[in-house]
Design a protein around this motif. Structure first.
Motif, PDB file in Angstrom:
ATOM      1  N   HIS A 127      -5.458  -9.651  -4.436  1.00  9.82           N
ATOM      2  CA  HIS A 127      -4.298  -8.764  -4.397  1.00  9.82           C
ATOM      3  C   HIS A 127      -3.286  -9.226  -3.341  1.00  9.82           C
ATOM      4  O   HIS A 127      -3.656  -9.498  -2.200  1.00  9.82           O
ATOM      5  CB  HIS A 127      -4.774  -7.337  -4.082  1.00  9.82           C
TER       6      HIS A 127
ATOM      7  N   ASN B  37      -9.260   5.108   2.007  1.00  9.11           N
ATOM      8  CA  ASN B  37      -8.250   4.227   1.418  1.00  9.11           C
ATOM      9  C   ASN B  37      -7.512   3.414   2.473  1.00  9.11           C
ATOM     10  O   ASN B  37      -7.191   2.247   2.265  1.00  9.11           O
ATOM     11  CB  ASN B  37      -7.228   5.055   0.624  1.00  9.11           C
ATOM     12  N   THR B 237      -4.929   2.003  -7.301  1.00  7.61           N
ATOM     13  CA  THR B 237      -4.504   2.237  -5.924  1.00  7.61           C
ATOM     14  C   THR B 237      -5.413   3.220  -5.194  1.00  7.61           C
ATOM     15  O   THR B 237      -5.328   3.342  -3.980  1.00  7.61           O
ATOM     16  CB  THR B 237      -3.063   2.757  -5.876  1.00  7.61           C
ATOM     17  N   TYR B 239      -8.432   3.163  -3.924  1.00 10.27           N
ATOM     18  CA  TYR B 239      -9.443   2.117  -3.748  1.00 10.27           C
ATOM     19  C   TYR B 239     -10.832   2.665  -3.593  1.00 10.27           C
ATOM     20  O   TYR B 239     -11.782   2.158  -4.173  1.00 10.27           O
ATOM     21  CB  TYR B 239      -9.072   1.246  -2.550  1.00 10.27           C
TER      22      TYR B 239
END
Lengths: 291, 275
Positions: A127, B37, B237, B239
């Protein structure tokens, strides 16, 4: 007389389920798709016969050739990545000590993971903002090496090689270890008496003795290269700008993203023909080298 | 002597390093599943400061993993049973009986092993669309079994070929028919081959992604890999959620692997060499 009838009936009944399932779900679809390859068909409605138009479009489509080239790159990565790494590891991992067992277990482990899991993990590693690869480069002071690993068409295909190699070393390693164990111990003793050691023993004794296994491994790399669809679908979907398209993803995208079932059928027939050629070619190479 | 020990120590050290690098992505997955996160990208290499267990239950609920786990178990179980029974029966006949079309039948299955699975996605989709099989368990079970049969038959048949003829003759004298011989003698004796075939088939069915992707679109029929793949697009997103879901999915296969390591390794090599 009755017993032969009974035997016959048992043979037919016993083979029938396997033959029916196999023909209906493997052979017949392939024949059908060869047939639909001659049609312009959206999946619903009437199909229009267009002869070889689909095939000539395939040959003239630049993306198709890119996909074929990418498939060949995967073959090259397997032949020059997996095989040598597996071979070196096998030469060093012959013992049955716990540490060697542990290393073999570890190297084989990725084989049992779902490619979806492997794809997502490596997607995170690569990423651009939160990936650990760029993070690592940052903390090593190598900011200039940072890339959009999967987003930059110039590097994306090469980025994908690493998980592919990582994923499939295990079977080659096990194959090579089995081959090395098959070398008779008298050979070893003879080499010792002749004073052959180290690299001389490796090149003049060990490698020639397992050469057949190495050739099998190369053939496997060729036929296995068509299987990387899942990983690529998860990580890039064939993009960006078709830079990571493989034959299978090319077929998938043409069929299910833009509903060209006739064209997709033609591509799938082409893939089967290409892979049979590759397998036949590699078998031929192995045969002629055997003499 | 000293030098030799040093160099073998060095080799072991380097290889252990290699093994650890191989395992690292998994280790990173497991530790990340426990992170918040924010911690996921700010301290990717460290252990979590506080271990978050709640991501697992959240991942289980949000992605409806109960349903997909159930579907995976049904599809894998049914395919496994069918593969073993149908495959063993065909293997028994090909191994023990002589008949005219035997070579043709074996050639047909051999051909099946040469066909790349992915190239049949489009044709299979068209066929299953015609017979209304898409979006059912059958859409996965039948193709799984059909594609696993050749390798299953070859492994089991090769094993059965090693049995001496006397076994069946004795069974015959005891008045056993063909079915009795198959069920009571051949099947139990083939247990090692069946377990190799079974464990390989199980892993393949459980992990399959491409068939599920193309043949299943109903959310309530999604298998585990298919529902995980939606994390790649949907929740990427979040995570901690993704990592927890992946961890839940990976643990069973790793446990299976550690238990059946030997037959998995041998089977995969045998399968690869033949395939």
């Amino acid at each position: 007389m009755t017993s032969t009838v009974r035997t016959r009936r048992f043979i037919v009944i016993g083979l029938l389920p396997a033959l029916l399932l196999f023909s209906f779900f493997v052979i017949i679809p392939i024949i059908w798709s060869a047939y639909y390859g001659f049609f312009d068909w959206k999946g619903i409605g009437t199909a229009k016969f267009i002869g070889f138009d689909n095939y000539s479009e395939i040959i003239h489509d630049e993306v198709f050739w890119r996909s074929l080239k990418n498939n060949m790159l995967v073959v090259a990565a397997s032949v020059f990545g997996q095989v040598p790494i597996a071979l070196v590891l096998a030469l060093l991992l012959l013992k049955n000590s716990w540490i060697h067992k542990f290393i073999r277990t570890a190297v084989f482990m990725p084989m049992v993971l779902s490619s979806v899991v492997v794809g997502i993990i490596w997607g995170y590693i690569y990423h651009p903002e939160i990936g650990i690869l760029n993070f690592l480069l940052d903390s090593l002071g190598l900011e200039s090496w940072k890339r959009q690993w999967l987003g930059d068409p110039a590097v994306s295909m090469y980025s994908l090689m690493v998980p592919i190699i990582w994923n499939y070393i295990g079977p080659y390693l096990i194959m090579f270890i089995a081959a090395l164990h098959n070398i008779p111990s008298e050979m070893d003793d003879a080499a010792k008496i002749d004073g052959a050691k180290g690299s001389r023993k490796l090149f003049s004794l060990t490698l020639p003795l397992i050469w057949d296994t190495i050739k099998v491994a190369v053939v496997l790399c060729i036929s296995g290269s068509l299987k990387s669809f899942d990983l690529i679908y998860i990580m890039t979907g064939g993009g960006p700008a078709h830079s990571t398209e493989l034959l299978a993803s090319y077929m998938y995208n043409n069929t299910f993203a833009i509903y060209r079932f006739g064209y997709g059928s033609a591509v799938s027939t082409a893939i089967i023909i290409i892979s049979l050629f590759l397998i036949a070619g590699s078998q031929y190479l192995m045969k002629s080298k055997n003499r | 002597m000293l030098q030799r020990r040093f160099s073998s120590g060095l080799a072991n050290g380097l290889m252990t390093l290699y093994a650890l690098v191989t395992l690292y992505p998994l280790f990173w997955l497991f530790t990340s599943a426990f992170k918040s996160n924010e911690e996921f990208y700010s301290r990717p290499f460290q252990l979590p400061t506080t271990w978050h267990w709640d991501s697992f239950s959240r991942a289980w609920k949000v992605s409806d993993m109960g349903t997909s786990m159930f579907n995976s178990i049904i599809v894998t179980g049914a395919s496994l049973v069918l593969t073993l029974i149908i495959g063993a029966l065909a293997a028994y006949i090909l191994s023990r009986f002589q008949f005219r079309l035997k070579l043709a039948v074996m050639g047909l299955f051999l051909l099946g092993m040469l066909i790349p699975v992915h190239s049949t996605l489009v044709p299979l989709f068209i066929v299953m669309n015609k017979i209304d099989l898409l979006n059912t368990y059958g859409a996965l079970i039948f193709p799984y079994v059909a594609f696993e049969l050749p390798i299953a038959i070859f492994i089991i048949q090769a094993y059965m070929n090693t049995f001496p003829k006397e076994i069946e003759e004795a069974a015959h004298l005891d008045g056993m028919g063909y079915w009795g011989t198959f069920l009571k003698i051949m099947l139990p004796l083939s247990a090692p081959a069946l377990s190799t075939v079974g464990i390989l088939a199980l892993l393949r069915f459980w992990n399959d992604f491409s068939f599920a992707l193309v043949f299943i679109s109903k959310p309530e029929l999604k298998t585990l890999p298919l529902s995980l793949s939606q994390f790649a697009t949907g929740y990427m997103t979040d995570y901690e959620l993704t990592m927890a879901a992946l961890t839940i999915a990976v643990i069973p296969t790793i446990i299976l692997y550690l238990i059946f390591q030997r037959s998995i390794m041998q089977g995969m090599v045998a399968g690869a060499v033949k395939g």
